[in-house]
Design a protein around this motif. Structure first.
Motif, PDB file in Angstrom:
ATOM      1  N   HIS A 105      21.537  -3.489  -4.423  1.00 18.78           N
ATOM      2  CA  HIS A 105      21.302  -2.060  -4.347  1.00 18.78           C
ATOM      3  C   HIS A 105      21.662  -1.647  -2.935  1.00 18.78           C
ATOM      4  N   LEU A 106      22.610  -0.753  -2.803  1.00 18.06           N
ATOM      5  CA  LEU A 106      23.119  -0.320  -1.504  1.00 18.06           C
ATOM      6  C   LEU A 106      22.720   1.129  -1.267  1.00 18.06           C
ATOM      7  N   SER A 107      22.272   1.431  -0.056  1.00 15.63           N
ATOM      8  CA  SER A 107      21.902   2.799   0.320  1.00 15.63           C
ATOM      9  C   SER A 107      22.966   3.358   1.241  1.00 15.63           C
ATOM     10  N   VAL A 108      23.359   4.598   1.000  1.00  9.29           N
ATOM     11  CA  VAL A 108      24.302   5.273   1.894  1.00  9.29           C
ATOM     12  C   VAL A 108      23.737   6.643   2.242  1.00  9.29           C
ATOM     13  N   GLY A 159      25.680  12.527   0.537  1.00  8.92           N
ATOM     14  CA  GLY A 159      27.080  12.913   0.464  1.00  8.92           C
ATOM     15  C   GLY A 159      28.012  11.736   0.250  1.00  8.92           C
ATOM     16  N   GLY A 160      27.493  10.528   0.453  1.00 12.77           N
ATOM     17  CA  GLY A 160      28.289   9.330   0.210  1.00 12.77           C
ATOM     18  C   GLY A 160      28.210   8.913  -1.243  1.00 12.77           C
ATOM     19  N   ASN A 161      28.916   7.864  -1.584  1.00 13.92           N
ATOM     20  CA  ASN A 161      28.930   7.359  -2.956  1.00 13.92           C
ATOM     21  C   ASN A 161      28.662   5.863  -2.979  1.00 13.92           C
ATOM     22  N   VAL A 162      27.955   5.446  -4.017  1.00 11.02           N
ATOM     23  CA  VAL A 162      27.711   4.024  -4.262  1.00 11.02           C
ATOM     24  C   VAL A 162      28.147   3.714  -5.679  1.00 11.02           C
ATOM     25  N   PHE A 163      28.836   2.604  -5.832  1.00  9.41           N
ATOM     26  CA  PHE A 163      29.269   2.135  -7.135  1.00  9.41           C
ATOM     27  C   PHE A 163      28.683   0.751  -7.365  1.00  9.41           C
ATOM     28  N   GLY A 164      28.062   0.552  -8.511  1.00 12.86           N
ATOM     29  CA  GLY A 164      27.596  -0.780  -8.880  1.00 12.86           C
ATOM     30  C   GLY A 164      26.157  -1.101  -8.567  1.00 12.86           C
ATOM     31  N   ASN A 165      25.360  -0.150  -8.077  1.00 16.11           N
ATOM     32  CA  ASN A 165      23.947  -0.478  -7.851  1.00 16.11           C
ATOM     33  C   ASN A 165      23.328  -0.996  -9.145  1.00 16.11           C
ATOM     34  N   GLY A 166      22.558  -2.068  -9.020  1.00 17.75           N
ATOM     35  CA  GLY A 166      21.940  -2.686 -10.187  1.00 17.75           C
ATOM     36  C   GLY A 166      22.824  -3.706 -10.878  1.00 17.75           C
ATOM     37  N   THR A 167      23.979  -4.008 -10.271  1.00 18.16           N
ATOM     38  CA  THR A 167      24.885  -5.033 -10.800  1.00 18.16           C
ATOM     39  C   THR A 167      25.074  -6.111  -9.732  1.00 18.16           C
ATOM     40  N   CYS A 203      28.196  -4.405  -5.458  1.00 15.46           N
ATOM     41  CA  CYS A 203      27.947  -3.038  -5.006  1.00 15.46           C
ATOM     42  C   CYS A 203      28.942  -2.654  -3.923  1.00 15.46           C
ATOM     43  N   PHE A 204      29.425  -1.414  -3.996  1.00 16.86           N
ATOM     44  CA  PHE A 204      30.310  -0.869  -2.982  1.00 16.86           C
ATOM     45  C   PHE A 204      29.817   0.521  -2.630  1.00 16.86           C
ATOM     46  N   GLY A 205      29.707   0.799  -1.333  1.00 18.56           N
ATOM     47  CA  GLY A 205      29.264   2.111  -0.892  1.00 18.56           C
ATOM     48  C   GLY A 205      30.130   2.639   0.229  1.00 18.56           C
ATOM     49  N   ILE A 206      30.271   3.977   0.260  1.00 18.21           N
ATOM     50  CA  ILE A 206      31.037   4.619   1.322  1.00 18.21           C
ATOM     51  C   ILE A 206      30.351   5.927   1.689  1.00 18.21           C
ATOM     52  N   ASP A 207      30.296   6.197   2.985  1.00 19.50           N
ATOM     53  CA  ASP A 207      29.828   7.491   3.472  1.00 19.50           C
ATOM     54  C   ASP A 207      30.584   7.804   4.755  1.00 19.50           C
ATOM     55  N   PHE A 208      30.318   8.954   5.312  1.00 14.23           N
ATOM     56  CA  PHE A 208      31.023   9.369   6.527  1.00 14.23           C
ATOM     57  C   PHE A 208      30.026   9.622   7.659  1.00 14.23           C
ATOM     58  N   SER A 209      29.086   8.701   7.788  1.00 16.19           N
ATOM     59  CA  SER A 209      28.051   8.807   8.815  1.00 16.19           C
ATOM     60  C   SER A 209      28.532   8.307  10.165  1.00 16.19           C
TER      61      SER A 209
END
Length: 117
Positions: free
Chosen positions: A25-28, A31-39, A42-48
């Motif tokens: 489980h990845l936190s971003v 405004g960012g996006n996470v793909f695959g939480n619970g699998t 996981c991949f996440g991207i934000d512009f922080s």
């Protein structure tokens, strides 16, 4: 020969099926996006423009009694933990589950985080 083959097939069918999984489980930032939480991936991207974010590993779907869990990457003990996930690197969670019946199962998962720098 047929009896040996039949006995072998019955033994294979009678073996306990492993079913535990490691999930991430990845936190971003908002405004960012996470793909695959619970699998298991996981991949996440934000512009922080930060250097890292937080994530967690969890071992789930356990159907047998556990003697112990030995983590080789990710956590140090237990069935779950929260970790720091540096930007632009793949983080791996890996563990061996030792069951009370003497069997051992290996589970793993990955996390990847990107930010705007």
């Amino acid at each position: 020969m047929k009896k040996i083959l039949l006995a072998t097939l019955l033994a294979i069918v009678a073996l306990p099926a492993f079913s535990a999984d490691m999930v991430c489980h990845l936190s971003v930032q908002p405004g960012g996006n996470v793909f695959g939480n619970g699998t298991s991936s996981c991949f996440g991207i934000d512009f922080s423009f930060g250097n890292s974010t937080t994530g967690s590993w969890s071992i789930v779907n356990i159907t047998k009694s556990i003697d112990r869990v030995v983590w080789t990457d990710g956590c140090s003990s237990g069935l779950s933990c929260i970790v720091n996930v540096p930007a632009y690197s793949i983080q791996r969670g890996k563990a061996y589950i030792h069951y009370d019946d003497g069997s051992i199962e290996f589970v793993e998962a990955t996390m990847h985080y990107e930010t705007g720098h």
